[in-house]
Design a protein around this motif. Sequence first.
Motif, PDB file in Angstrom:
ATOM      1  N   TYR A 234       0.844  -1.171   0.008  1.00  0.00           N
ATOM      2  CA  TYR A 234       0.015   0.090  -0.050  1.00  0.00           C
ATOM      3  C   TYR A 234       0.894   1.219  -0.010  1.00  0.00           C
ATOM      4  CZ  TYR A 234      -3.709   3.261   1.417  1.00  0.00           C
ATOM      5  OH  TYR A 234      -4.544   4.314   1.438  1.00  0.00           O
ATOM      6  N   ASP A 235       0.625   2.143  -0.987  1.00  0.00           N
ATOM      7  CA  ASP A 235       1.732   3.407  -1.003  1.00  0.00           C
ATOM      8  C   ASP A 235       0.949   4.728  -0.617  1.00  0.00           C
ATOM      9  OD1 ASP A 235      -0.388   4.030  -3.066  1.00  0.00           O
ATOM     10  OD2 ASP A 235       1.066   3.872  -4.731  1.00  0.00           O
ATOM     11  N   GLY A 236      -0.288   4.373   0.056  1.00  0.00           N
ATOM     12  CA  GLY A 236      -1.028   5.502   0.643  1.00  0.00           C
ATOM     13  C   GLY A 236      -2.096   6.062  -0.213  1.00  0.00           C
ATOM     14  N   ASP A 237      -2.046   5.644  -1.416  1.00  0.00           N
ATOM     15  CA  ASP A 237      -3.357   6.050  -2.658  1.00  0.00           C
ATOM     16  C   ASP A 237      -3.881   4.709  -2.952  1.00  0.00           C
ATOM     17  OD1 ASP A 237      -2.764   8.729  -2.258  1.00  0.00           O
ATOM     18  OD2 ASP A 237      -1.287   8.364  -3.867  1.00  0.00           O
ATOM     19  N   GLY A 238      -3.229   3.758  -3.073  1.00  0.00           N
ATOM     20  CA  GLY A 238      -3.845   2.384  -3.583  1.00  0.00           C
ATOM     21  C   GLY A 238      -2.681   1.300  -3.235  1.00  0.00           C
ATOM     22  N   LYS A 240      -0.174  -1.577  -4.885  1.00  0.00           N
ATOM     23  CA  LYS A 240       0.694  -2.018  -6.148  1.00  0.00           C
ATOM     24  C   LYS A 240       1.157  -3.273  -5.865  1.00  0.00           C
ATOM     25  CE  LYS A 240       5.314  -0.955  -8.353  1.00  0.00           C
ATOM     26  NZ  LYS A 240       6.482  -0.008  -7.929  1.00  0.00           N
ATOM     27  N   PRO A 253      -4.541  -0.193 -11.238  1.00  0.00           N
ATOM     28  CA  PRO A 253      -4.855   0.809 -10.249  1.00  0.00           C
ATOM     29  C   PRO A 253      -5.768   0.478  -9.228  1.00  0.00           C
ATOM     30  CG  PRO A 253      -6.366   1.582 -12.095  1.00  0.00           C
ATOM     31  CD  PRO A 253      -5.470   0.307 -12.385  1.00  0.00           C
ATOM     32  N   ASP A 255      -7.600  -0.044  -6.035  1.00  0.00           N
ATOM     33  CA  ASP A 255      -7.998   0.813  -4.607  1.00  0.00           C
ATOM     34  C   ASP A 255      -8.415  -0.191  -3.628  1.00  0.00           C
ATOM     35  OD1 ASP A 255      -8.328   3.353  -5.963  1.00  0.00           O
ATOM     36  OD2 ASP A 255      -9.923   2.473  -7.047  1.00  0.00           O
ATOM     37  N   GLY A 293      -7.409   0.892   1.940  1.00  0.00           N
ATOM     38  CA  GLY A 293      -6.871   1.929   2.903  1.00  0.00           C
ATOM     39  C   GLY A 293      -5.754   1.762   3.685  1.00  0.00           C
TER      40      GLY A 293
END
Length: 342
Positions: A234-238, A240, A253, A255, A293
């Motif tokens: 998790y990279d803070g946005d979604g 990887k 991408p 979520d 999240g």
Amino acid sequence: MRPLSVLVAATLTAASLAACGGGDDSKSATPQADPSTPFTPSASDEEVAEPDTWPLTGLPVADGDSSVEKHPILVTKIDNTTSSAPQVGLSKADLVVEELVEGGLTRLAVFFYSQVPDNAGPVRSMRASDIGIVPHDDATVITSGAARVTINRIQGAKIPFIQEGGAGTYRDTSRSAPYNLFAHLTATAKSIKQPEVRPADYLPWGDGSDLPQGKKASSFAVQFSGGHTTEWSYDGDGYKNTNSNAGADDQFPADTVLTLQVKVGDAGYLDPAGNHVPETQFVGDGQAWLFHGGRVVRATWHKDALSSILELEFKGKRLTVPAGHVWMELVPAGPGNVTWQK
């Protein structure tokens, strides 16, 4: 926003007949199912009210965006081994389902609807497990082909498909076979008749406001076999996929990553390489992990029958999936095959 519906899922039985190394992509000796009646707009088509959310993400349709697409959902079977690198088209996908195939490897069912890339692939063969993954009334599968018994089961489920030689498919001569079959999906989409109604929502979408807090999970791993584990961070946005076979600028991408633990049995026959073919049994009950999240909610899934609706539950209450791009992992049941770190 109007209430969201839930897709009625059908059977999920993974019956693959060919070795992942290449023998599974032979075309059927008999004609494929033909879903490709050319689309011709009519007055009634133009009068269809536009839905306010996308069926594969639950996200709102932007003002001026055309949510009544002139094609069904396009489910493209894409190879998921290092031989497929770089995979093409994942960044434009709405949703991805990862499924087990022979040799402990995996294959992707990549869903395109709100966006359609010009190129996608490498395209590989279908599995009978796709019967439970593909929405029967709303989608067409793009595939290299399948073994005869798989073709029979797909046709029996009345799922339309386009295989090699069909609209938009081509071989990329810069790559080695069988990892060089691709599809110009924009051309494929134009060849297929528009569905009469908006596709049903694929998952029970929510806005995330009622999502349980869960536990911190900054990274996690989903082990399909001794030979393949899908890894996420998790990279803070979604999220990887850190061992993805897609190009750096063509990643899905995600979520949310929804992992469902399923039983896997023996389909009762061998692939051309002599390997036993696994069969996923997507019915009954199982553990579920919803990663969103940077946290994980451990839940359960339930299906009364192969054709029943997929239900998610947390502590006796219905669990919804936050609207967005979702990667689904259909991982064989077993201790320790889903692990995470804070």
